[in-house]
Write a protein that holds these residues in place. Structure first.
Motif, short mmCIF file in Angstrom:
data_model
loop_
_atom_site.label_atom_id
_atom_site.label_comp_id
_atom_site.label_asym_id
_atom_site.label_seq_id
_atom_site.Cartn_x
_atom_site.Cartn_y
_atom_site.Cartn_z
N PRO A 42 0.79 -1.23 0.00
CA PRO A 42 0.00 0.00 0.00
C PRO A 42 0.83 1.28 0.00
CG PRO A 42 -0.02 -1.02 2.17
CD PRO A 42 0.59 -2.01 1.24
N ASP A 43 2.08 1.21 0.41
CA ASP A 43 2.90 2.42 0.49
C ASP A 43 3.67 2.72 -0.79
OD1 ASP A 43 2.13 2.79 3.14
OD2 ASP A 43 3.75 1.51 3.89
N VAL A 44 3.62 1.82 -1.76
CA VAL A 44 4.38 2.02 -2.99
C VAL A 44 3.69 3.05 -3.88
CG1 VAL A 44 5.18 0.92 -5.13
CG2 VAL A 44 5.42 -0.26 -2.94
N ARG A 45 4.46 4.00 -4.38
CA ARG A 45 3.97 5.06 -5.26
C ARG A 45 4.64 4.95 -6.63
NH1 ARG A 45 1.12 4.77 -1.64
NH2 ARG A 45 0.48 6.34 -0.09
N ALA A 46 4.15 5.74 -7.57
CA ALA A 46 4.71 5.72 -8.92
C ALA A 46 6.19 6.05 -8.91
CB ALA A 46 3.94 6.70 -9.81
N SER A 47 6.60 6.94 -8.01
CA SER A 47 8.01 7.33 -7.94
C SER A 47 8.90 6.13 -7.60
CB SER A 47 8.20 8.44 -6.91
OG SER A 47 7.75 8.02 -5.63
N LYS A 48 8.40 5.22 -6.78
CA LYS A 48 9.15 4.01 -6.42
C LYS A 48 9.34 3.13 -7.64
CE LYS A 48 10.75 0.58 -3.82
NZ LYS A 48 11.99 0.62 -3.04
N VAL A 49 8.30 2.95 -8.43
CA VAL A 49 8.37 2.12 -9.63
C VAL A 49 9.35 2.73 -10.63
CG1 VAL A 49 7.07 1.09 -11.52
CG2 VAL A 49 6.00 1.33 -9.27
N ARG A 50 9.30 4.05 -10.77
CA ARG A 50 10.22 4.73 -11.70
C ARG A 50 11.66 4.61 -11.20
NH1 ARG A 50 6.06 8.92 -11.58
NH2 ARG A 50 4.73 8.70 -13.42
N PHE A 51 11.85 4.64 -9.89
CA PHE A 51 13.19 4.48 -9.32
C PHE A 51 13.74 3.11 -9.65
CE2 PHE A 51 15.90 3.17 -5.69
CZ PHE A 51 16.91 4.12 -5.82
N LEU A 52 12.91 2.08 -9.55
CA LEU A 52 13.34 0.72 -9.88
C LEU A 52 13.67 0.61 -11.37
CD1 LEU A 52 10.78 -1.36 -7.77
CD2 LEU A 52 13.20 -0.94 -7.26
N GLU A 53 12.92 1.33 -12.19
CA GLU A 53 13.22 1.35 -13.62
C GLU A 53 14.57 2.05 -13.86
OE1 GLU A 53 11.54 3.19 -17.84
OE2 GLU A 53 10.27 3.27 -16.05
N PHE A 88 7.97 -9.34 -6.95
CA PHE A 88 9.12 -10.11 -6.48
C PHE A 88 10.15 -9.19 -5.83
CE2 PHE A 88 13.35 -11.89 -7.39
CZ PHE A 88 13.24 -13.15 -6.82
N ILE A 89 10.48 -8.10 -6.51
CA ILE A 89 11.48 -7.15 -6.01
C ILE A 89 11.01 -6.51 -4.70
CG2 ILE A 89 12.62 -4.94 -6.49
CD1 ILE A 89 12.35 -5.74 -9.53
N LEU A 90 9.77 -6.06 -4.69
CA LEU A 90 9.25 -5.38 -3.50
C LEU A 90 9.16 -6.32 -2.31
CD1 LEU A 90 6.40 -3.28 -5.18
CD2 LEU A 90 8.60 -2.43 -4.33
N ALA A 91 8.81 -7.59 -2.57
CA ALA A 91 8.71 -8.56 -1.48
C ALA A 91 10.08 -8.83 -0.86
CB ALA A 91 8.09 -9.86 -1.99
N LEU A 92 11.10 -8.96 -1.70
CA LEU A 92 12.44 -9.20 -1.19
C LEU A 92 12.97 -8.00 -0.42
CD1 LEU A 92 14.18 -11.07 -4.15
CD2 LEU A 92 13.49 -12.01 -1.95
#
Length: 228
Positions: free
Chosen positions: A15-26, A53-57
Motif C-alpha cells: 500500500p505504500d508504494v507510489r509511482a516514484s518508487k516504480v520509476r526508481f526501480l526502472e 518479487f522485487i518489492l517482497a524481497l
C-alpha cells in the motif's frame, strides 16, 4: 497497463508504494517496461510479477537492490544463480505461490501474547528485549515481523546459556552501525524529493548488507580457526 493500473494491482500487498518508487526501480534497471511510440510506459503482467518479487524481497528480507538485480540478471540470462541471502531460491513467476513458504513472510502486526506464543519468549525475556530496545511495539501496542525475528533469535541464544546482560551489546552494536549508516547517507538526503529518499533507503540497505557480510565473514573465519 499504465503505471496507475500497476499500482492498483499491487496496492493490497504494498500500500505504500507510489509511482516514484516504480520509476526508481526502472532507473536502476530492475524493471524495464515497453514504451509506446509517444514514449509512454506500458506494463505487462510479467512486469507486475517481477515488481512484486522485487518489492517482497526488499520488504521481507531487507535486501539491497544490487543483490536483487544481480540475481535477476542471472535468471534473465538463463543461468541458475546462487541462492539469495538466507538460502532463498526463487524466480519472479513463483512469488505468488512460494512467498508464504520460502520468504519469511510479511505477517500482520501481533499482540504481545501472539509474539510470545510464536517465538517462545518468556515474560522475563520480553522485558529484557524491550528494556534494551531490541524490540518495541507500535503506537497501537502491536509488534511487527522484525520483532518476531529478534525474539526467536534471543530464545535460541538463551538456549545456549546467554543471559539477559549478554543481549545489551547487540543494541550498542546496532546503534553504532546506524550511526555509520546515517553519516554515510547524510549527503544523499539533501534533496527532499521522493526519489532522493529512495536513494537514501537503498544506500542504507547496501551498507547494512555489507556490514552483515563483513561481520559474518570475520566471525566465521575465527570459528573455523577454533576447529583447527
Amino acid at each position: 497497463m499504465t503505471i496507475g493500473e500497476v499500482l492498483e494491482h499491487i496496492n493490497v500487498e504494498f500500500p505504500d508504494v507510489r509511482a516514484s518508487k516504480v520509476r526508481f526501480l526502472e532507473e536502476r534497471g530492475l524493471v524495464t517496461p515497453a514504451r509506446t511510440a509517444a514514449g509512454y510506459r506500458k506494463y505487462t503482467q510479467v512486469d507486475v510479477g517481477r515488481l512484486r518479487f522485487i518489492l517482497a524481497l526488499q520488504r521481507d528480507q531487507f535486501l539491497p537492490l544490487k543483490v536483487i538485480k544481480d540475481y535477476l540478471d542471472a535468471i534473465d540470462a538463463g543461468k541458475r544463480p546462487d541462492s539469495l541471502p538466507g538460502g532463498l531460491r526463487l524466480e519472479p513467476k513463483s512469488v505468488s505461490q512460494q512467498l508464504a513458504q520460502e520468504l519469511s513472510g510479511h505477517i500482520r502486526p501481533m499482540s504481545r501474547a501472539e509474539l510470545q506464543g510464536m517465538s517462545g519468549a518468556s515474560d522475563e525475556l520480553m522485558h529484557t528485549l524491550e528494556s534494551y530496545r531490541l524490540i518495541w511495539p507500535d503506537e497501537t501496542g502491536r509488534y511487527d515481523d522484525h520483532s518476531l525475528k529478534v525474539a526467536r533469535a534471543a530464545v535460541t541464544l538463551s538456549g545456549f546459556g546467554f543471559e539477559s546482560r549478554h543481549l545489551r551489546p547487540f543494541r550498542i552494536a546496532a546503534d553504532r552501525e546506524l550511526g555509520m549508516v546515517e553519516q554515510a547517507t547524510a549527503g544523499l538526503g539533501e534533496n527532499s524529493g521522493v526519489v532522493s529518499k529512495e536513494r537514501v533507503t537503498e544506500a542504507a540497505r547496501e551498507i547494512t548488507q555489507a556490514c552483515l557480510s563483513l561481520h559474518a565473514g570475520v566471525v566465521s573465519a575465527e570459528i573455523a580457526d577454533m576447529g583447527d
